[in-house]
Design a protein around this motif. Structure first.
Motif, PDB file in Angstrom:
ATOM      1  N   ALA A  34      24.372   8.587 -15.067  1.00 53.84           N
ATOM      2  CA  ALA A  34      24.189   8.393 -16.508  1.00 53.84           C
ATOM      3  C   ALA A  34      25.529   8.176 -17.203  1.00 53.84           C
ATOM      4  O   ALA A  34      25.660   7.299 -18.069  1.00 53.84           O
ATOM      5  CB  ALA A  34      23.470   9.596 -17.107  1.00 53.84           C
ATOM      6  N   PHE A  35      26.524   8.938 -16.818  1.00 50.95           N
ATOM      7  CA  PHE A  35      27.849   8.775 -17.408  1.00 50.95           C
ATOM      8  C   PHE A  35      28.434   7.413 -17.043  1.00 50.95           C
ATOM      9  O   PHE A  35      29.042   6.748 -17.878  1.00 50.95           O
ATOM     10  CB  PHE A  35      28.775   9.901 -16.936  1.00 50.95           C
ATOM     11  CG  PHE A  35      30.103   9.901 -17.620  1.00 50.95           C
ATOM     12  CD1 PHE A  35      30.226  10.350 -18.920  1.00 50.95           C
ATOM     13  CD2 PHE A  35      31.229   9.432 -16.970  1.00 50.95           C
ATOM     14  CE1 PHE A  35      31.448  10.348 -19.558  1.00 50.95           C
ATOM     15  CE2 PHE A  35      32.455   9.422 -17.594  1.00 50.95           C
ATOM     16  CZ  PHE A  35      32.566   9.883 -18.893  1.00 50.95           C
ATOM     17  N   SER A  36      28.222   6.984 -15.811  1.00 52.21           N
ATOM     18  CA  SER A  36      28.722   5.674 -15.383  1.00 52.21           C
ATOM     19  C   SER A  36      28.056   4.543 -16.161  1.00 52.21           C
ATOM     20  O   SER A  36      28.715   3.569 -16.542  1.00 52.21           O
ATOM     21  CB  SER A  36      28.480   5.476 -13.890  1.00 52.21           C
ATOM     22  OG  SER A  36      29.139   6.467 -13.152  1.00 52.21           O
ATOM     23  N   VAL A  37      26.763   4.665 -16.402  1.00 52.20           N
ATOM     24  CA  VAL A  37      26.050   3.644 -17.177  1.00 52.20           C
ATOM     25  C   VAL A  37      26.607   3.575 -18.594  1.00 52.20           C
ATOM     26  O   VAL A  37      26.822   2.484 -19.137  1.00 52.20           O
ATOM     27  CB  VAL A  37      24.532   3.933 -17.186  1.00 52.20           C
ATOM     28  CG1 VAL A  37      23.812   3.094 -18.220  1.00 52.20           C
ATOM     29  CG2 VAL A  37      23.946   3.695 -15.809  1.00 52.20           C
ATOM     30  N   LEU A  38      26.873   4.714 -19.197  1.00 54.86           N
ATOM     31  CA  LEU A  38      27.440   4.728 -20.544  1.00 54.86           C
ATOM     32  C   LEU A  38      28.833   4.106 -20.575  1.00 54.86           C
ATOM     33  O   LEU A  38      29.171   3.352 -21.496  1.00 54.86           O
ATOM     34  CB  LEU A  38      27.493   6.155 -21.087  1.00 54.86           C
ATOM     35  CG  LEU A  38      26.156   6.760 -21.481  1.00 54.86           C
ATOM     36  CD1 LEU A  38      26.334   8.218 -21.877  1.00 54.86           C
ATOM     37  CD2 LEU A  38      25.536   5.982 -22.620  1.00 54.86           C
TER      38      LEU A  38
END
Length: 78
Positions: A34-38
């Motif tokens: 999720a952090f990578s997508v953001l």
């Protein structure tokens, strides 16, 4: 007054982001994803803004190509 509240809010967001980054190595794979997508989304938006601003600024630097204009006369019969 409003500027100080804005600075406090930005500082608070920065602190939370730093805390997330520090805890990232121990995070679960879903949180890492999720952090990578953001991060990828944010980087894409910034890159598109830079490209758009660069195109708008440099549009006037390049000379425009204009086609030749020729006078067209009536055709003579053969």
């Amino acid at each position: 007054m409003a500027a100080s509240k804005l600075m406090q809010e930005i500082h608070s967001i920065g602190d939370r982001l730093l805390l997330k980054l520090q805890r990232l190595p121990q995070a679960e794979p879903v949180e890492i994803l999720a952090f990578s997508v953001l991060v990828v989304f944010t980087a894409t938006v910034v890159l598109l803004l830079l490209i758009a601003c660069g195109f708008c600024c440099c549009q006037y630097c390049w000379p425009r190509r204009r086609g030749r204009r020729t006078q067209v006369g009536p055709m003579t019969p053969p």
